[in-house]
Scaffold this motif. Structure first.
Motif, PDB file in Angstrom:
ATOM      1  N   SER A 110       0.814  -1.219   0.000  1.00 30.09           N
ATOM      2  CA  SER A 110       0.000   0.000   0.000  1.00 30.09           C
ATOM      3  C   SER A 110       0.847   1.269   0.000  1.00 30.09           C
ATOM      4  CB  SER A 110      -0.930   0.013   1.212  1.00 30.09           C
ATOM      5  OG  SER A 110      -0.169   0.059   2.395  1.00 30.09           O
ATOM      6  N   LEU A 111       2.158   1.126  -0.117  1.00 28.57           N
ATOM      7  CA  LEU A 111       3.041   2.287  -0.102  1.00 28.57           C
ATOM      8  C   LEU A 111       2.768   3.223  -1.280  1.00 28.57           C
ATOM      9  CD1 LEU A 111       5.190   3.082   1.926  1.00 28.57           C
ATOM     10  CD2 LEU A 111       6.909   2.189   0.380  1.00 28.57           C
ATOM     11  N   GLY A 112       2.263   2.688  -2.380  1.00 25.43           N
ATOM     12  CA  GLY A 112       1.927   3.540  -3.527  1.00 25.43           C
ATOM     13  C   GLY A 112       0.860   4.554  -3.166  1.00 25.43           C
ATOM     14  N   ALA A 113      -0.147   4.131  -2.423  1.00 22.22           N
ATOM     15  CA  ALA A 113      -1.201   5.051  -2.004  1.00 22.22           C
ATOM     16  C   ALA A 113      -0.660   6.067  -0.995  1.00 22.22           C
ATOM     17  CB  ALA A 113      -2.370   4.272  -1.405  1.00 22.22           C
ATOM     18  N   SER A 114       0.229   5.629  -0.115  1.00 25.67           N
ATOM     19  CA  SER A 114       0.850   6.566   0.823  1.00 25.67           C
ATOM     20  C   SER A 114       1.692   7.591   0.060  1.00 25.67           C
ATOM     21  CB  SER A 114       1.734   5.819   1.829  1.00 25.67           C
ATOM     22  OG  SER A 114       0.960   5.013   2.678  1.00 25.67           O
ATOM     23  N   ALA A 115       2.392   7.134  -0.984  1.00 27.64           N
ATOM     24  CA  ALA A 115       3.207   8.042  -1.791  1.00 27.64           C
ATOM     25  C   ALA A 115       2.346   9.094  -2.484  1.00 27.64           C
ATOM     26  CB  ALA A 115       4.011   7.253  -2.822  1.00 27.64           C
ATOM     27  N   LEU A 116       1.165   8.704  -2.935  1.00 28.31           N
ATOM     28  CA  LEU A 116       0.273   9.685  -3.553  1.00 28.31           C
ATOM     29  C   LEU A 116      -0.011  10.819  -2.566  1.00 28.31           C
ATOM     30  CD1 LEU A 116      -2.710   9.238  -5.820  1.00 28.31           C
ATOM     31  CD2 LEU A 116      -2.969  10.647  -3.814  1.00 28.31           C
ATOM     32  N   LEU A 117      -0.329  10.481  -1.337  1.00 30.11           N
ATOM     33  CA  LEU A 117      -0.614  11.512  -0.346  1.00 30.11           C
ATOM     34  C   LEU A 117       0.623  12.358  -0.052  1.00 30.11           C
ATOM     35  CD1 LEU A 117      -2.906   9.524   2.086  1.00 30.11           C
ATOM     36  CD2 LEU A 117      -3.573  11.468   0.680  1.00 30.11           C
ATOM     37  N   VAL A 118       1.763  11.724   0.152  1.00 29.43           N
ATOM     38  CA  VAL A 118       2.976  12.448   0.537  1.00 29.43           C
ATOM     39  C   VAL A 118       3.484  13.348  -0.591  1.00 29.43           C
ATOM     40  CG1 VAL A 118       5.422  12.149   1.158  1.00 29.43           C
ATOM     41  CG2 VAL A 118       3.661  10.779   2.285  1.00 29.43           C
ATOM     42  N   PHE A 119       3.447  12.879  -1.841  1.00 30.66           N
ATOM     43  CA  PHE A 119       4.020  13.649  -2.938  1.00 30.66           C
ATOM     44  C   PHE A 119       3.012  14.526  -3.672  1.00 30.66           C
ATOM     45  CE2 PHE A 119       7.162  10.367  -2.262  1.00 30.66           C
ATOM     46  CZ  PHE A 119       8.338  11.102  -2.290  1.00 30.66           C
ATOM     47  N   VAL A 120       1.747  14.136  -3.681  1.00 29.68           N
ATOM     48  CA  VAL A 120       0.741  14.908  -4.412  1.00 29.68           C
ATOM     49  C   VAL A 120      -0.009  15.863  -3.483  1.00 29.68           C
ATOM     50  CG1 VAL A 120      -1.321  14.764  -5.878  1.00 29.68           C
ATOM     51  CG2 VAL A 120       0.501  13.073  -6.119  1.00 29.68           C
ATOM     52  N   LEU A 121      -0.292  15.414  -2.274  1.00 28.84           N
ATOM     53  CA  LEU A 121      -1.049  16.228  -1.311  1.00 28.84           C
ATOM     54  C   LEU A 121      -0.263  16.399  -0.011  1.00 28.84           C
ATOM     55  CD1 LEU A 121      -4.452  14.423  -1.864  1.00 28.84           C
ATOM     56  CD2 LEU A 121      -3.806  16.669  -2.748  1.00 28.84           C
ATOM     57  N   PRO A 122       0.946  16.974  -0.082  1.00 30.26           N
ATOM     58  CA  PRO A 122       1.794  17.033   1.111  1.00 30.26           C
ATOM     59  C   PRO A 122       1.222  17.874   2.252  1.00 30.26           C
ATOM     60  CG  PRO A 122       2.742  18.379  -0.625  1.00 30.26           C
ATOM     61  CD  PRO A 122       1.589  17.617  -1.226  1.00 30.26           C
ATOM     62  N   GLN A 123       0.260  18.726   1.986  1.00 30.71           N
ATOM     63  CA  GLN A 123      -0.326  19.548   3.046  1.00 30.71           C
ATOM     64  C   GLN A 123      -1.500  18.865   3.739  1.00 30.71           C
ATOM     65  OE1 GLN A 123       1.338  22.298   4.033  1.00 30.71           O
ATOM     66  NE2 GLN A 123       2.731  21.524   2.479  1.00 30.71           N
ATOM     67  N   SER A 124      -1.935  17.730   3.230  1.00 29.84           N
ATOM     68  CA  SER A 124      -3.053  17.009   3.828  1.00 29.84           C
ATOM     69  C   SER A 124      -2.677  16.503   5.219  1.00 29.84           C
ATOM     70  CB  SER A 124      -3.450  15.820   2.951  1.00 29.84           C
ATOM     71  OG  SER A 124      -4.342  14.968   3.646  1.00 29.84           O
ATOM     72  N   PRO A 125      -3.596  16.602   6.178  1.00 35.85           N
ATOM     73  CA  PRO A 125      -3.319  16.035   7.504  1.00 35.85           C
ATOM     74  C   PRO A 125      -3.052  14.527   7.435  1.00 35.85           C
ATOM     75  CG  PRO A 125      -5.299  17.392   7.567  1.00 35.85           C
ATOM     76  CD  PRO A 125      -4.883  17.277   6.123  1.00 35.85           C
TER      77      PRO A 125
END
Length: 180
Positions: A62-77
């Motif tokens: 599931s690291l791909g989904a985590s990467a989406l959040l970290v790299f695409v939406l870095p300001q998301s809580p």
């Protein structure tokens, strides 16, 4: 008739991605390249650590989904370090515990996810991909808690480190700074 189709298209466009914000191409490429470089570094390091320690499991799916959040939406809580690391690790622990107690019974899957979500609420570390980590632990018949720490926690930490370096080098502040 033309007005009818135009209004119908406008009404239903919302359901076909019309609610998604417009993102500049330079930002799209920054995010895509970051996710690629980030995951490449994390996977390479995790594979090396796994081989070094003689551990076969070095990849967290599931690291791909985590990467989406970290790299695409870095300001998301939900992309902040605590959410990613604690959410993934907690969910792995919950999934392993559920599998140990209930085996691969059908009820184990939804119970592992539900308890992971509850734990993330309690620890204030909501991270949607972490719910998949609980499923992966059950579906993979993971019966040892080591899996929660390597690869899950280690991969999460590596992803956060690479994400922070990359984001700050490309002009995005990550992680969020606490409010004073």
């Amino acid at each position: 008739m033309r007005y009818f189709f135009k209004s119908l298209l406008k009404h239903y466009a919302f359901y076909l991605g019309g609610d998604q914000p417009t993102v500049a191409w330079v930002e799209r490429w920054r995010s895509v390249f970051g996710a690629f470089i980030g995951l490449l570094l994390v996977f390479t390091t995790a594979k090396f650590l796994g081989e070094l320690g003689g551990i076969g499991e070095w990849l967290m799916a599931s690291l791909g989904a985590s990467a989406l959040l970290v790299f695409v939406l870095p300001q998301s809580p939900m992309a902040q370090p605590w959410a990613v690391i604690a959410g993934n690790t907690l969910s792995a622990l919950v999934g392993i515990l559920c599998f140990q107690l209930l085996g691969d019974a059908l009820i184990t899957l939804p119970l592992a996810v539900a308890l992971s979500i509850l734990g993330m609420f309690i620890l204030r570390c909501l991270h949607p991909p972490a719910a998949a980590v609980a499923l992966i632990a059950v579906l993979g018949h993971v019966g040892h808690y080591r899996y929660a720490f390597f690869p899950v926690m280690v991969d999460s930490i590596l992803l956060i480190l690479v994400g922070a370096i990359y984001s700050n080098l490309t002009g995005k502040s990550y992680p969020n700074k606490p409010l004073r």
